[in-house]
Design a protein around this motif. Sequence first.
Motif, short mmCIF file in Angstrom:
data_model
loop_
_atom_site.label_atom_id
_atom_site.label_comp_id
_atom_site.label_asym_id
_atom_site.label_seq_id
_atom_site.Cartn_x
_atom_site.Cartn_y
_atom_site.Cartn_z
N LEU A 338 -39.49 28.57 76.39
CA LEU A 338 -39.25 27.90 75.12
C LEU A 338 -37.77 27.58 74.91
O LEU A 338 -37.41 26.48 74.50
N SER A 339 -36.92 28.54 75.20
CA SER A 339 -35.49 28.36 75.04
C SER A 339 -34.77 29.41 75.87
O SER A 339 -35.38 30.38 76.33
N GLY A 340 -33.47 29.24 76.02
CA GLY A 340 -32.69 30.23 76.76
C GLY A 340 -31.27 29.77 77.00
O GLY A 340 -30.87 28.66 76.61
N LYS A 341 -30.50 30.62 77.63
CA LYS A 341 -29.16 30.25 78.07
C LYS A 341 -28.77 31.13 79.25
O LYS A 341 -29.19 32.28 79.35
N SER A 342 -28.00 30.55 80.15
CA SER A 342 -27.54 31.26 81.35
C SER A 342 -26.05 31.55 81.25
O SER A 342 -25.32 30.90 80.48
N GLY A 343 -25.61 32.50 82.06
CA GLY A 343 -24.21 32.86 82.08
C GLY A 343 -23.38 31.85 82.85
O GLY A 343 -23.69 31.52 84.00
N GLU A 344 -22.31 31.37 82.25
CA GLU A 344 -21.35 30.46 82.89
C GLU A 344 -19.95 30.88 82.47
O GLU A 344 -19.76 31.45 81.39
N PHE A 345 -18.98 30.61 83.32
CA PHE A 345 -17.60 30.96 82.98
C PHE A 345 -16.64 30.05 83.72
O PHE A 345 -16.99 29.46 84.76
N ASP A 346 -15.43 29.90 83.19
CA ASP A 346 -14.39 29.10 83.83
C ASP A 346 -13.56 30.01 84.72
O ASP A 346 -13.05 31.05 84.28
N LEU A 347 -13.42 29.61 85.96
CA LEU A 347 -12.72 30.41 86.95
C LEU A 347 -11.43 29.70 87.37
O LEU A 347 -11.49 28.61 87.98
N PRO A 348 -10.26 30.26 87.07
CA PRO A 348 -9.00 29.65 87.51
C PRO A 348 -8.75 29.91 89.00
O PRO A 348 -9.21 30.92 89.55
N PHE A 349 -8.01 29.01 89.64
CA PHE A 349 -7.70 29.14 91.06
C PHE A 349 -6.19 29.15 91.27
O PHE A 349 -5.43 28.55 90.50
N SER A 350 -5.79 29.84 92.32
CA SER A 350 -4.39 29.89 92.73
C SER A 350 -4.27 29.29 94.11
O SER A 350 -5.24 29.19 94.87
N ASN A 351 -3.04 28.89 94.48
CA ASN A 351 -2.79 28.32 95.80
C ASN A 351 -1.63 29.07 96.44
O ASN A 351 -0.58 29.28 95.81
N ARG A 352 -1.84 29.47 97.70
CA ARG A 352 -0.80 30.16 98.45
C ARG A 352 -0.31 29.24 99.57
O ARG A 352 -1.09 28.84 100.44
N ALA A 353 0.97 28.90 99.53
CA ALA A 353 1.55 27.99 100.51
C ALA A 353 2.71 28.68 101.21
O ALA A 353 3.60 29.24 100.57
N CYS A 354 2.68 28.66 102.53
CA CYS A 354 3.72 29.29 103.34
C CYS A 354 4.41 28.23 104.19
O CYS A 354 3.75 27.34 104.77
N GLY A 355 5.72 28.31 104.29
CA GLY A 355 6.50 27.31 105.01
C GLY A 355 6.40 27.44 106.52
O GLY A 355 6.00 28.48 107.05
N THR A 356 6.78 26.37 107.23
CA THR A 356 6.77 26.37 108.70
C THR A 356 7.97 27.14 109.24
O THR A 356 8.89 27.50 108.51
N GLY A 357 7.97 27.33 110.55
CA GLY A 357 9.03 28.12 111.16
C GLY A 357 10.35 27.41 111.28
O GLY A 357 11.38 28.04 111.47
N GLY A 358 10.38 26.06 111.16
CA GLY A 358 11.64 25.38 111.41
C GLY A 358 12.20 24.63 110.25
O GLY A 358 13.31 24.10 110.34
N GLY A 359 11.52 24.51 109.16
CA GLY A 359 11.98 23.71 108.04
C GLY A 359 12.53 24.56 106.93
O GLY A 359 12.61 25.78 107.02
N PRO A 360 12.92 23.88 105.82
CA PRO A 360 13.40 24.63 104.65
C PRO A 360 12.31 25.58 104.14
O PRO A 360 11.14 25.23 104.10
N GLY A 361 12.71 26.75 103.72
CA GLY A 361 11.74 27.72 103.23
C GLY A 361 10.94 28.38 104.33
O GLY A 361 9.85 28.89 104.08
N ALA A 362 11.46 28.34 105.56
CA ALA A 362 10.71 28.91 106.68
C ALA A 362 10.40 30.38 106.44
O ALA A 362 11.27 31.14 106.04
N GLY A 363 9.14 30.73 106.70
CA GLY A 363 8.73 32.12 106.58
C GLY A 363 8.47 32.59 105.17
O GLY A 363 8.05 33.73 104.98
#
Length: 410
Positions: A338-363
């Motif tokens: 007849l009626s109902g509701k399901s569980g839903e939620f907003d999930l935030p995401f993060s990003n992890r970025a690592c630099g190359t061995g020879g450029g600025p920010g290496a390692g």
Amino acid sequence: MKATKLAAATAAALLLHPQLSPAQELSPQFDRYRPLYPAMYFAGGYAQDERDRAFDQSGHEQASATPSWGDTAFPERSEVAQFTWHFPLFESYGVPLVSTRTWMGRVTARYAQLQTTGFLADYVQAHGGSDPATEADDLTNSATGLGDTTFEFGSFFLGSENWRTRTATPYSALLLVGATVPTGIYQHEAPVTPGGNHLSFHAQLGGHWQPWRGGFVDAGVGYRVHLVNDEPQFGQLAPSKQGDDRFWDVSIAQRVVRGLYLEGFLTDRAGASNAYRNPTYAPNAPDAPPNTLLTTNRTYPTPGEYRDGGTALRTWGGSLQYFVTQRVLAGISYTLPLSGKSGEFDLPFSNRACGTGGGPGAGSCTIGENGSAHEDGLGAARSYASRRLMLTLRFNFGQGDAFTCTGCER
């Protein structure tokens, strides 16, 4: 007498069990809150449910079991076996509030054949092995096998007096407590699985009334508490702590002809908000920002605890019950949402970025926000809007007493 025949052959029904696809069980059985003659009773059921539709958090019916992720279905074929004992307890000893009434014990076992089709099935196939980009490891389509086991015990504190000589029970009341133990198959990396992987406890109060000849009215209310699930399924998109449930049911049955009963029923369950702890991946995760100069560039759910807005499900339906013999009762029932509701939620995401061995920010590595996605909670968080067909068979193993004083004068 017809009332005696009904009491001798009818088995009490299962409580609704919102965990499982095992989220729905035997349809509410007429006469379920009435004390039956001391004996052992068996109730078995076979159900089919396509589970191809669900209610969203706003209560709207959607043409998918997981509307936030795409067109998905979780078809289910399930069996339920229930053994119920009605008995006097220490009848010959005259224990106050114990010996003057009958009691009830019940054990429920479950088996489910589950599948995943559509979008999530394609996602599982694409990520069936280890995938460092999503941390989805060894995903499987579904699990099939034994479900969790429920143990219940209660007392007919009203209506069971003088059970040896009583010929009619116009009204009665049952107080019942129970626990569901996680004995079922639990596949951590499947979207659907028979077992719930956590303990739950419930209490229920039910009443029975016979307002007219051949008519039966049953109604009950209850509350269920869920403990923590330490290993939620499918990337921890199932609740780590399911919200407590409040539920009620009511049914009216009428004898049509000798041995044939027509029943209508209504059930309702409302669950508090579910908690989700540290999801590890999601099927609709946003893409990582493009950058070819990075050795590592990975998007993942931001750790934390998230909550949905709770769940609910109200159903109605009907059944036909027929006494094949005095001890065998066969039935067919059809349940509609007849009626109902399901569980839903907003999930935030993060990003992890690592630099190359020879450029600025290496390692060096940087972690930043990378948007969010709307997620459908799995497991107990889903409230399906599909219809359910069930066949039932109930059998009375015979009359007998239990826990009496052998050889004492009655």
